[in-house]
Write a protein that holds these residues in place. Sequence first.
Motif, mmCIF file in Angstrom:
data_model
loop_
_atom_site.group_PDB
_atom_site.id
_atom_site.type_symbol
_atom_site.label_atom_id
_atom_site.label_comp_id
_atom_site.label_asym_id
_atom_site.label_seq_id
_atom_site.Cartn_x
_atom_site.Cartn_y
_atom_site.Cartn_z
ATOM 1 N N VAL A 208 66.695 -26.377 3.193
ATOM 2 C CA VAL A 208 65.623 -25.385 3.247
ATOM 3 C C VAL A 208 65.077 -25.223 1.836
ATOM 4 N N ALA A 209 63.762 -25.383 1.700
ATOM 5 C CA ALA A 209 63.117 -25.223 0.392
ATOM 6 C C ALA A 209 61.958 -24.259 0.518
ATOM 7 N N GLY A 210 61.814 -23.434 -0.480
ATOM 8 C CA GLY A 210 60.703 -22.494 -0.513
ATOM 9 C C GLY A 210 59.763 -22.829 -1.647
ATOM 10 N N ASN A 211 58.530 -23.182 -1.304
ATOM 11 C CA ASN A 211 57.493 -23.444 -2.290
ATOM 12 C C ASN A 211 56.715 -22.143 -2.445
ATOM 13 N N TRP A 212 56.869 -21.499 -3.568
ATOM 14 C CA TRP A 212 56.304 -20.169 -3.754
ATOM 15 C C TRP A 212 54.829 -20.201 -4.135
ATOM 16 N N LYS A 213 54.267 -21.390 -4.171
ATOM 17 C CA LYS A 213 52.860 -21.562 -4.573
ATOM 18 C C LYS A 213 52.642 -20.831 -5.898
ATOM 19 N N MET A 214 51.546 -20.128 -6.006
ATOM 20 C CA MET A 214 51.257 -19.389 -7.238
ATOM 21 C C MET A 214 51.169 -17.901 -6.929
ATOM 22 N N ASN A 215 52.057 -17.415 -6.091
ATOM 23 C CA ASN A 215 51.950 -16.049 -5.611
ATOM 24 C C ASN A 215 52.792 -15.034 -6.369
ATOM 25 N N LEU A 216 53.617 -15.452 -7.293
ATOM 26 C CA LEU A 216 54.477 -14.513 -8.007
ATOM 27 C C LEU A 216 54.336 -14.697 -9.505
ATOM 28 N N GLY A 217 54.414 -13.587 -10.218
ATOM 29 C CA GLY A 217 54.487 -13.655 -11.667
ATOM 30 C C GLY A 217 55.900 -13.982 -12.106
ATOM 31 N N ARG A 218 56.093 -14.123 -13.399
ATOM 32 C CA ARG A 218 57.402 -14.517 -13.926
ATOM 33 C C ARG A 218 58.514 -13.570 -13.500
ATOM 34 N N TRP A 219 58.285 -12.278 -13.594
ATOM 35 C CA TRP A 219 59.366 -11.320 -13.328
ATOM 36 C C TRP A 219 59.596 -11.145 -11.830
ATOM 37 N N ASP A 220 58.531 -11.203 -11.045
ATOM 38 C CA ASP A 220 58.709 -11.150 -9.589
ATOM 39 C C ASP A 220 59.435 -12.392 -9.089
ATOM 40 N N ALA A 221 59.132 -13.544 -9.675
ATOM 41 C CA ALA A 221 59.826 -14.782 -9.305
ATOM 42 C C ALA A 221 61.303 -14.693 -9.655
ATOM 43 N N ARG A 222 61.598 -14.131 -10.805
ATOM 44 C CA ARG A 222 62.999 -13.947 -11.217
ATOM 45 C C ARG A 222 63.724 -13.056 -10.219
ATOM 46 N N ASP A 223 63.083 -11.954 -9.826
ATOM 47 C CA ASP A 223 63.718 -11.021 -8.892
ATOM 48 C C ASP A 223 63.922 -11.657 -7.515
ATOM 49 N N LEU A 224 62.943 -12.424 -7.050
ATOM 50 C CA LEU A 224 63.094 -13.104 -5.762
ATOM 51 C C LEU A 224 64.209 -14.140 -5.836
ATOM 52 N N ALA A 225 64.307 -14.845 -6.944
ATOM 53 C CA ALA A 225 65.380 -15.829 -7.112
ATOM 54 C C ALA A 225 66.745 -15.158 -7.017
ATOM 55 N N LYS A 226 66.870 -13.972 -7.574
ATOM 56 C CA LYS A 226 68.133 -13.231 -7.479
ATOM 57 C C LYS A 226 68.468 -12.926 -6.021
ATOM 58 N N GLU A 227 67.458 -12.544 -5.249
ATOM 59 C CA GLU A 227 67.678 -12.255 -3.834
ATOM 60 C C GLU A 227 68.066 -13.515 -3.064
ATOM 61 N N VAL A 228 67.447 -14.639 -3.389
ATOM 62 C CA VAL A 228 67.776 -15.904 -2.719
ATOM 63 C C VAL A 228 69.215 -16.299 -3.035
ATOM 64 N N VAL A 229 69.598 -16.203 -4.298
ATOM 65 C CA VAL A 229 70.974 -16.540 -4.687
ATOM 66 C C VAL A 229 71.962 -15.676 -3.914
ATOM 67 N N GLU A 230 71.680 -14.398 -3.808
ATOM 68 C CA GLU A 230 72.576 -13.495 -3.074
ATOM 69 C C GLU A 230 72.633 -13.864 -1.596
ATOM 70 N N GLY A 231 71.490 -14.185 -1.002
ATOM 71 C CA GLY A 231 71.453 -14.554 0.408
ATOM 72 C C GLY A 231 72.167 -15.858 0.699
ATOM 73 N N VAL A 232 72.082 -16.804 -0.205
ATOM 74 C CA VAL A 232 72.705 -18.114 -0.010
ATOM 75 C C VAL A 232 74.224 -17.998 -0.023
ATOM 76 N N ARG A 233 74.732 -17.015 -0.680
ATOM 77 C CA ARG A 233 76.199 -16.824 -0.714
ATOM 78 C C ARG A 233 76.779 -16.633 0.680
ATOM 79 N N ARG A 234 75.943 -16.175 1.607
ATOM 80 C CA ARG A 234 76.411 -15.928 2.983
ATOM 81 C C ARG A 234 76.240 -17.148 3.881
ATOM 82 N N LEU A 235 75.672 -18.232 3.354
ATOM 83 C CA LEU A 235 75.404 -19.428 4.156
ATOM 84 C C LEU A 235 76.438 -20.510 3.900
ATOM 85 N N SER A 236 76.606 -21.374 4.878
ATOM 86 C CA SER A 236 77.400 -22.578 4.660
ATOM 87 C C SER A 236 76.716 -23.719 5.409
#
Length: 73
Positions: A7-35
């Motif tokens: 699964v890949a997410g192409n974020w296009k150009m919809n987030l600024g640097r800090w919003d992208a950082r925050d979303l990445a943190k959420e993705v990392v946390e969510g992936v911890r629950r996947l196998s």
Amino acid sequence: MGRTAFVAGNWKMNLGRWDARDLAKEVVEGVRRLSGVDVAVAPATVCLTEVAGVVHDTAVHLSAQNMHHAESG
């Protein structure tokens, strides 16, 4: 041997640097629950440094995308 889902997410150009950082943190946390799933994010080029810092040494892979003349995605 079975296939691994990818699964890949192409974020296009919809987030600024800090919003992208925050979303990445959420993705990392969510992936911890996947196998059995490989996950990658592809933020805008200008966000790579911030996102790379978040996903480094995690199960989330980092990808990039090319540039576009528009201001947003």
